[in-house]
Write a protein that holds these residues in place. Structure first.
Motif, short mmCIF file in Angstrom:
data_model
loop_
_atom_site.label_atom_id
_atom_site.label_comp_id
_atom_site.label_asym_id
_atom_site.label_seq_id
_atom_site.Cartn_x
_atom_site.Cartn_y
_atom_site.Cartn_z
N LEU B 699 -3.75 -15.84 -30.91
CA LEU B 699 -3.30 -14.63 -30.03
C LEU B 699 -1.80 -14.15 -30.54
CD1 LEU B 699 -4.88 -15.11 -26.92
CD2 LEU B 699 -5.45 -13.13 -28.44
N PRO B 700 -1.30 -13.21 -30.59
CA PRO B 700 0.15 -13.02 -30.42
C PRO B 700 0.55 -12.98 -28.93
CG PRO B 700 -1.06 -10.74 -30.70
CD PRO B 700 -2.15 -11.68 -30.88
N MET B 701 1.81 -12.86 -28.78
CA MET B 701 2.29 -12.46 -27.54
C MET B 701 1.49 -10.69 -27.22
SD MET B 701 4.42 -14.70 -26.21
CE MET B 701 5.69 -15.84 -26.51
N ILE B 702 1.43 -10.64 -25.94
CA ILE B 702 0.66 -9.63 -25.53
C ILE B 702 1.89 -8.56 -24.65
CG2 ILE B 702 -0.93 -8.24 -23.99
CD1 ILE B 702 -2.01 -10.45 -26.39
N ASP B 703 2.42 -7.58 -25.46
CA ASP B 703 3.77 -7.02 -24.89
C ASP B 703 3.10 -5.70 -23.77
OD1 ASP B 703 5.17 -8.21 -26.63
OD2 ASP B 703 5.39 -6.49 -27.86
N THR B 704 3.68 -5.67 -22.76
CA THR B 704 3.20 -4.72 -21.73
C THR B 704 4.38 -3.51 -21.54
OG1 THR B 704 4.13 -6.03 -19.99
CG2 THR B 704 1.94 -6.43 -20.53
N VAL B 705 3.57 -2.56 -21.02
CA VAL B 705 4.52 -1.49 -20.63
C VAL B 705 3.79 -1.09 -19.19
CG1 VAL B 705 5.31 0.93 -20.72
CG2 VAL B 705 5.15 -0.64 -22.76
N ILE B 706 4.53 -1.17 -17.84
CA ILE B 706 4.09 -0.77 -16.83
C ILE B 706 4.42 0.71 -16.75
CG2 ILE B 706 3.97 -1.27 -14.36
CD1 ILE B 706 4.45 -4.13 -15.11
N VAL B 707 3.39 1.68 -16.38
CA VAL B 707 3.84 3.09 -16.08
C VAL B 707 3.52 3.30 -14.34
CG1 VAL B 707 2.93 5.42 -16.54
CG2 VAL B 707 3.16 3.80 -18.31
N GLU B 708 4.44 3.80 -13.94
CA GLU B 708 4.19 4.09 -12.36
C GLU B 708 4.05 5.39 -12.08
OE1 GLU B 708 7.53 1.66 -10.74
OE2 GLU B 708 6.17 0.02 -10.67
N VAL B 709 2.75 5.80 -11.93
CA VAL B 709 2.47 7.20 -11.37
C VAL B 709 2.01 6.98 -10.18
CG1 VAL B 709 1.06 9.22 -11.75
CG2 VAL B 709 2.15 8.14 -13.74
N PRO B 710 2.58 7.23 -8.83
CA PRO B 710 2.01 6.61 -7.61
C PRO B 710 0.80 7.20 -7.16
CG PRO B 710 4.43 7.28 -7.48
CD PRO B 710 3.96 7.78 -8.82
N SER B 711 -0.01 6.40 -6.93
CA SER B 711 -1.41 6.90 -6.01
C SER B 711 -0.93 7.64 -5.01
CB SER B 711 -2.02 5.39 -5.84
OG SER B 711 -3.22 5.71 -5.00
N PRO B 712 -1.64 8.63 -4.85
CA PRO B 712 -1.48 9.50 -3.42
C PRO B 712 -1.89 9.01 -2.28
CG PRO B 712 -3.09 10.60 -4.97
CD PRO B 712 -2.55 9.31 -5.69
N SER B 713 -2.54 8.08 -2.45
CA SER B 713 -3.32 7.41 -0.91
C SER B 713 -2.90 6.27 -0.56
CB SER B 713 -4.82 7.49 -1.34
OG SER B 713 -5.22 6.52 -2.46
N HIS B 714 -1.86 5.53 -1.24
CA HIS B 714 -1.36 4.24 -0.88
C HIS B 714 -0.06 4.39 -0.34
CE1 HIS B 714 -0.03 0.30 -1.08
NE2 HIS B 714 -1.21 -0.19 -0.84
N PRO B 715 0.16 3.55 0.74
CA PRO B 715 1.51 3.89 1.23
C PRO B 715 2.73 3.37 0.26
CG PRO B 715 0.08 2.08 2.54
CD PRO B 715 -0.68 2.77 1.57
N PHE B 716 2.44 2.34 -0.75
CA PHE B 716 3.64 2.57 -1.69
C PHE B 716 3.02 2.99 -2.75
CE2 PHE B 716 4.07 -1.22 1.11
CZ PHE B 716 5.58 -0.80 1.92
N GLY B 717 2.16 3.63 -3.13
CA GLY B 717 1.58 4.34 -4.42
C GLY B 717 0.83 3.22 -5.28
N VAL B 718 0.20 2.20 -4.71
CA VAL B 718 -0.13 1.31 -5.49
C VAL B 718 -1.52 1.62 -6.11
CG1 VAL B 718 -1.37 -1.35 -5.34
CG2 VAL B 718 0.91 -0.75 -4.33
N ARG B 719 -1.83 1.32 -7.64
CA ARG B 719 -2.78 1.35 -8.06
C ARG B 719 -3.42 0.11 -8.54
NH1 ARG B 719 -3.93 6.83 -9.64
NH2 ARG B 719 -1.95 7.90 -9.64
N GLY B 720 -4.78 -0.19 -8.24
CA GLY B 720 -5.27 -1.39 -8.74
C GLY B 720 -5.16 -1.76 -10.14
N VAL B 721 -4.59 -2.93 -10.54
CA VAL B 721 -4.44 -2.97 -11.98
C VAL B 721 -5.35 -4.00 -12.65
CG1 VAL B 721 -1.91 -2.21 -12.01
CG2 VAL B 721 -2.43 -4.60 -11.46
N GLY B 722 -6.29 -4.64 -11.83
CA GLY B 722 -6.85 -5.70 -12.33
C GLY B 722 -7.96 -5.53 -13.46
#
Lengths: 288, 762, 161
Positions: B699-722
């Motif tokens: 494998l190479p390194m796995i680069d990541t970009v976290i996009v944050e479009v808040p979930s409308p139903s969670h108090p902090f806008g969390v979306r599960g990312v698993g």
């Protein structure tokens, strides 16, 4: 695992005496035999630990006598030995790709030969290098050319009570070079889909001798004498290398299994032999 | 640009918090880097016995009889159990994961039939694991060997051997007339798919096959159970859901759930595969017979042959678009292996296959098909990866044929808030477009890719955010720290992300929240660690518990200060009067007062976060560069970027970790992993040597970009990312292979031999 | 049943003696006989690396060593990596770089990485990946593990200066 007995031995004679009692096997690095015992591939009563026997731990690399490699010497001791690295890069290719770092801390070239897997990565290199196995047994010692050592998957010429003591390789001639290359889907920790060990001796732009052996494409590691012989007297060029590689491919007798189809593995024999010969030729040019 | 020239891990975010979005050390970290953490196999108890399971050597066989007498008499052996020792009745009750109790029992220990090679048939308890293993060979089983069916095509063929004589295909609520290996056929429709194809300028239809693959967690299944003299059963195990184990053990053994206590040990990976119970009820049965605790640790071969892989599948996708690349119609045929018992994730696959697209006309046919392999189980976005491999490949082919950029065609058709899926739901706010935009704008996408035999591919994938139920309690310590008790087993650092949400509410440091994952008697009902739900739902419960603490802290201050609670606010860890600036206490100062002002404060939160798709779910996209060796067909991943919508990343390091881990599982699935089955139904490669999961060197390194479009139903806008991150890689790699070689791969895995064959037959 | 074997060895700097059956692996002896459960079993055939220990200076998979073979040898396990209550720089780097998720492979990775950095204080990314190829991790995709080893290498070199 069923109950087994364990005996640590300090001399060849002691080991031979235990082995000839029957239903016993030598234990060196253990990386194959312990797995085989756990899956009940064979049934023995006694493991005879041979790691403390001086002859099985020998590494003697002499410019005129060649290399004597004790059967229990682990891979890491081979590729950290500067003299061996300089003289036998083809052997180093094998020693540094068997298993991963942890396996190389235990596994030996002698064990790889005695385990007699068709895919054994060390054996084609040994055959290409013209290695001879020194065997001790109840009737004394004998020498067996490595290409004659394995007789079937998991089977060798060793008879009851016999022990592989060491491997001997002649000193590399000037203008010689060797290489072992395998093909695996991962980059480490894998079993060869096919493998090729080659050695060449070049004099003035012409092949003086060559030996080619294949892994994983027959019931035993396969010495393709005719492929090496085809190079003798030929100029060192792409055409002669391709012709020898084609002979190696045609000599392969693989089966279709989880590692690949018969056609694919034969194709790989050509690719690996060709690539290996090109590297061996480069090494030969540097070996003046 | 190489991966070292820019920040490889980017968080695209706007809203700032004090704790959320920071990267504290995980609370269980010290134990896990020193070897002290206690995993399932590390548990021991006085008088511990060791169990081993006898497994069927045949993939399909009738069990005529089992004689355990010789094994029972063997040295060291204390008990032997078979299916005959299980209670009868309640077979049709459907438990937590939607599996009937009868199927659970027959999977835990085979009854009249062995349905896969490795199917548990009997179990032995002995003084040592070696004694138990030796005794297995003394159990005599009389089998009538039957022909196995190993793929959905074989199982659906006319005249195929039938696994379950009583199985009839359910379709539209009606049962079929004949015995069948198809447990269910369902169909979702949206618009008029035939009309859509007729309006299309281009229609592409392709058929794909994907191999059965395993979750591949490094820790094998393990459990210990003690059936105590008072009739209570205590189970210590490695599980994703201690309450689900409790309920399954209750159902299998026919005893009330309140007599069972499950203590979850640390868990060495699960990815969906450690949701179901295998050895837990068997340990309990052996313990009942012996009166001693019994532990069973699976071998790696048992893990491969006896626990849930995720299904192989046969998928056909047909997509029509106009010349501008607007998708007019899409039809999917999804046939998934259920394994030995019904219940494949084909339903989820059908919900995900077109989820990224606002196609006006859709039809989806799903088939749940039993085959002679282990009962399939969830594996990270179960069902979605198979479907996306097919759909994404077809979309990329259409883009190429129309001369449209592959990201642009997806943006043009992207699902957004208000887009309705064929299976019914309408999306709330989602981040599909934002993920695609981030891919398009990423330097990787525009970087030159030089050299022969190289290609770049892209893909996008979707997975839900399962809500379900979680509870949490928080008690305030006198030193100002709080203890948090949750029921979600921590597989990837979720103690940290749950604790951080409580800390944010309370205005204290993350380090001042001490989380504990508790047993089923010590915390309220909490659903599994799965469905990308822990940071979402258990985090939400922690938020609510912290709000409860906050309310009580304000009440206590009101009591101490003797003012109206409505005039007190608590923010950033400070409780103050809104009317009198003299009245001010830190959280820590008030905590110290609690003991003398009425006792400590305990807050609780119990939430039902909804079902599948709560909060909209998460999209993930990949950009991947590969090189294909033209002589061997071997694919090398040169560069890999994963972009995913996290809603709000609580602990960005662990979000990145989920993205990287899921990506690499997707790479393994795409390139080399498979159950290689012999004709007799035996798995030929049931070891970690031959089941080729990626090593660090692949494998190479796995680069990541976290996009944050808040979930409308969670108090902090969390979306599960698993999970969504495992969905796009196989299709992205196939696209890259196409751009390197000109061939479209239509089978997984795309191992060197398969790529070579495809190139040869080009 | 035949008798067990008496074995004397050195583990994490301490003299240890124990009784074992010849068929018991070093891993079984460490975990079940001696009570050092930090080394983990993931495969029992040398392919996952979770049971990695140091044997006479070399890393090995302890599932492929017999307990009886370690008579007179020196072993370091994960329990011997930290110095008292002070974590080894590799352990700290794994924590700070979030290089573990479930943590079951972590002991093996830490033991292997420690020995790598002792032998090669400034490994390239490729050398790290090659050295660790016998250690499987299914959670992280290895990115953060490689970064943690790189980070530990820097910190250890700085501490040497």
């Amino acid at each position: 695992m069923k109950w087994i007995d364990y005996a640590r031995t300090c001399s060849v004679q002691e080991a031979v005496d235990l082995l000839k009692e029957g239903n016993a096997r030598p234990l060196a690095g253990g990386t194959d035999i312990l797995v085989n015992l756990r899956v009940r591939r064979f049934d023995i009563d006694t493991l005879v630990d041979v790691k403390d026997i001086p002859e099985l731990n020998e590494i003697t690399c002499d410019p005129s006598e060649g290399l004597t490699l004790g059967a229990a010497v682990p891979c890491y001791s081979i590729y950290t030995n500067e003299a061996v690295c300089a003289a036998y890069p083809g052997l180093i290719d094998s020693a540094s790709l068997i298993g991963g770092t942890q396996i190389q801390g235990r596994a030996s070239i002698g064990g790889n030969l005695c385990n007699a897997a068709p895919s054994a990565d060390a054996v084609p290199a040994l055959i290409a290098l013209g290695a001879v196995a020194n065997v001790a047994g109840p009737g004394g010692t004998r020498q067996v050319a490595v290409e004659d050592f394995c007789t079937a998957p998991g089977q060798t010429v060793l008879e009851e009570g016999e022990l592989l003591v060491s491997l001997h390789m002649p000193p590399p001639a000037k203008g010689s070079g060797a290489q072992y290359m395998r093909f695996i889907p991962r980059n480490e920790m894998d079993i060869a889909v096919a493998g090729a060990g080659v050695s060449v001796e070049i004099d003035n732009g012409t092949f003086k001798s060559a030996r080619i052996a294949l892994a994983s494409v027959a019931p035993t590691p396969l010495f393709v004498r005719e492929a090496g012989d085809s190079l003798v007297g030929q100029p060192v060029n792409e055409e002669s290398v391709r012709a020898a590689s084609a002979i190696a491919r045609d000599a392969a007798k693989p089966i279709t299994d989880m590692r690949g189809t018969k056609e694919y593995r034969m194709h790989l024999c050509e690719v690996l032999t060709r690539r290996g010969l090109n590297i061996a030729i480069e090494r030969a040019k540097e070996n003046k | 640009m190489t991966t070292t020239e820019y920040d490889p891990n980017v968080v695209l975010s706007t809203k700032e918090y004090d704790v959320i979005g920071t990267r504290p050390l995980r609370p269980d970290g010290a134990d896990k880097v020193t070897g002290r953490a206690q995993y399932g196999a590390d548990f021991t108890a006085t008088g511990l016995l060791h169990g081993k399971v006898l497994r069927s050597p045949h993939a399909h066989a009738r069990i005529r009889s089992i004689d355990t007498s010789k094994a029972e008499a063997a040295p060291g052996v204390l008990a032997v159990v078979t299916n005959a020792d299980l209670p009868k009745g309640g077979e049709d009750v459907v438990g937590g994961e939607g599996v009937a109790v009868g199927d659970l029992r027959r999977n835990v220990l085979a009854a009249d039939k062995a349905l896969y090679k490795g199917h548990a048939v009997a179990a032995v308890a002995a003084a040592s694991p070696h004694d138990a293993e030796e005794a297995l060979s003394l159990i005599e089983v009389d089998y009538e060997v039957l022909s196995p069916v190993l793929t959905v095509q074989e199982a659906m063929a006319d005249g195929a051997p039938i696994l379950h004589e009583d199985m009839r295909t359910m379709a539209g609520g009606e049962a079929g007339d004949e015995p069948s290996n198809v447990a269910e056929h369902f169909r979702h429709d949206l618009g008029d798919v035939e009309k859509g194809f007729a309006e299309s300028d281009i229609v592409i239809e392709r058929e794909f096959d994907t191999a059965t693959v395993h979750q591949g967690y490094i820790e094998p299944q393990v459990a210990t159970a003690l059936w105590n003299t008072d009739g209570r059963v205590h189970v210590w195990c490695s599980t994703q859901g201690s309450f689900w184990v409790r309920d399954e053990v209750s159902n299998v053994l026919g005893i009330p759930e309140s007599l069972i206590k499950v203590t979850p040990m640390e868990i060495g990976g699960g990815f969906g595969g450690k949701i179901p119970s295998y050895v837990e009820p068997v340990c309990a049965m052996l313990s009942q017979k012996t009166g001693q605790p019994v532990k069973i640790v699976m071998t790696r071969q048992e893990v491969f042959e006896g626990t849930g892989p995720t299904p192989g599948s046969n998928v056909r996708v047909k997509v029509g678009a106009d010349a501008q690349g607007n998708i007019k119609a899409a039809h999917a045929y999804l046939a998934y292996e259920a394994g030995a018992f019904k219940g494949s994730p084909v339903a989820a696959g059908s919900q995900c296959v077109f989820a990224a697209y606002a196609a006006p006309n859709q039809a989806i046919d799903g088939y749940d098909v039993v085959v002679n392999k282990p009962k399939t189980q969830a594996y990270r976005a179960p069902g979605a990866t198979n479907a996306a491999f097919a759909m994404e490949t077809v979309v990329s082919e259409i883009a190429e044929k129309l001369g449209i950029d592959p990201v642009d065609i997806r943006l043009k058709n992207a699902a957004r808030e208000g887009t309705r899926r064929a299976d019914g739901p309408t999306f709330p706010r989602i981040g599909c477009e934002e993920v695609l935009q981030a891919m398009r704008d990423h330097p990787h996408y525009s970087a030159p890719l030089e050299g022969p035999n190289r290609g770049r591919g892209i893909s996008i994938g979707y997975w839900f955010n399962v809500g379900f139920k979680s509870t949490c309690t928080i008690s305030v310590n006198h030193d100002g720290a709080v203890s948090l008790i949750e029921g979600s087993t921590d597989i990837g650092g979720s103690r940290a992300s749950v604790a951080m949400q409580a800390a944010e509410v309370l205005g204290i440091r993350a380090e001042d929240v001490r989380p504990t994952v508790a047993d089923t008697d010590s915390v309220g009902y909490t659903d599994v660690t799965g469905g990308s739900r822990v940071a979402y739902a258990t985090g939400w419960a922690a938020h609510d518990a912290a709000q409860d603490v906050k309310r009580q802290m304000i009440e206590r201050a009101s009591q101490i200060w003797d003012i109206d609670a409505a005039s007190i606010e608590m923010e950033k860890g400070v409780i103050r009067s809104t009317t009198d600036s003299e009245l001010r206490m830190t959280f820590k100062e008030l905590a110290a007062e609690l003991a003398s002002t009425g006792g400590t404060i305990i807050g609780s939160g119990s939430i039902d976060g909804g079902g599948m798709g709560a909060g909209g779910g998460s999209f993930a996209g990949n950009i991947v560069d590969v090189e294909v060796d033209p002589d061997t067909g071997k694919v090398t991943v040169l560069r890999f970027t994963c972009v995913q919508d996290a809603g709000k990343a609580i602990h960005p390091s662990y979000v990145e970790g989920q993205m990287q881990g899921g990506s690499v599982q997707g790479i393994g699935w795409g390139l080399n992993e498979e159950y290689f089955m012999r004709g007799n139904g035996e798995m030929a490669n049931s070891s970690l040597l031959d089941y080729r999961m990626p090593t660090s060197l692949d494998l190479p390194m796995i680069d990541t970009v976290i996009v944050e479009v808040p979930s409308p139903s969670h108090p902090f806008g969390v979306r599960g990312v698993g999970e969504a991150n495992i969905v796009p890689p196989p299709a992205a790699i196939a696209h890259a292979i196409h751009n390197a070689t000109g061939v479209w791969m239509e089978k997984l895995p795309m191992n060197p031999g398969a790529v070579m064959e495809a190139v040869w037959s080009k | 049943m035949p008798a067990k074997t008496y074995v004397q060895t050195t583990i994490n700097g301490e003299h240890v003696d124990f009784l074992c059956e010849p068929r018991q692996s070093l891993l079984e002896c460490l975990r079940d006989v001696i009570g050092l459960t930090g080394s983990k079993e993931g495969c029992n055939d040398g392919n996952c690396g979770a049971c990695t220990v140091v044997l006479d200076g070399r890393i090995v998979t302890s599932c492929l060593v017999l307990g009886v073979e370690v008579e007179g040898r020196e072993i370091t396990t994960i329990e011997g990596v930290a110095c008292g209550s002070t974590l080894h720089p590799v352990q700290t780097a794994f924590l700070e770089n979030a290089a573990l998720q479930c943590g079951i492979c972590t002991p093996g990775f830490i033991v292997a990485s420690k020995v790598l950095l002792e032998q090669n204080p400034d490994p390239t990314e490729h050398e790290i990946r090659f050295w660790l190829a016998n250690n499987l991790c299914r959670c992280t995709g290895y990115d953060k593990i490689v970064r943690a080893v790189q980070d530990a290498a820097v910190k250890m070199r700085e501490a040497e200066v």
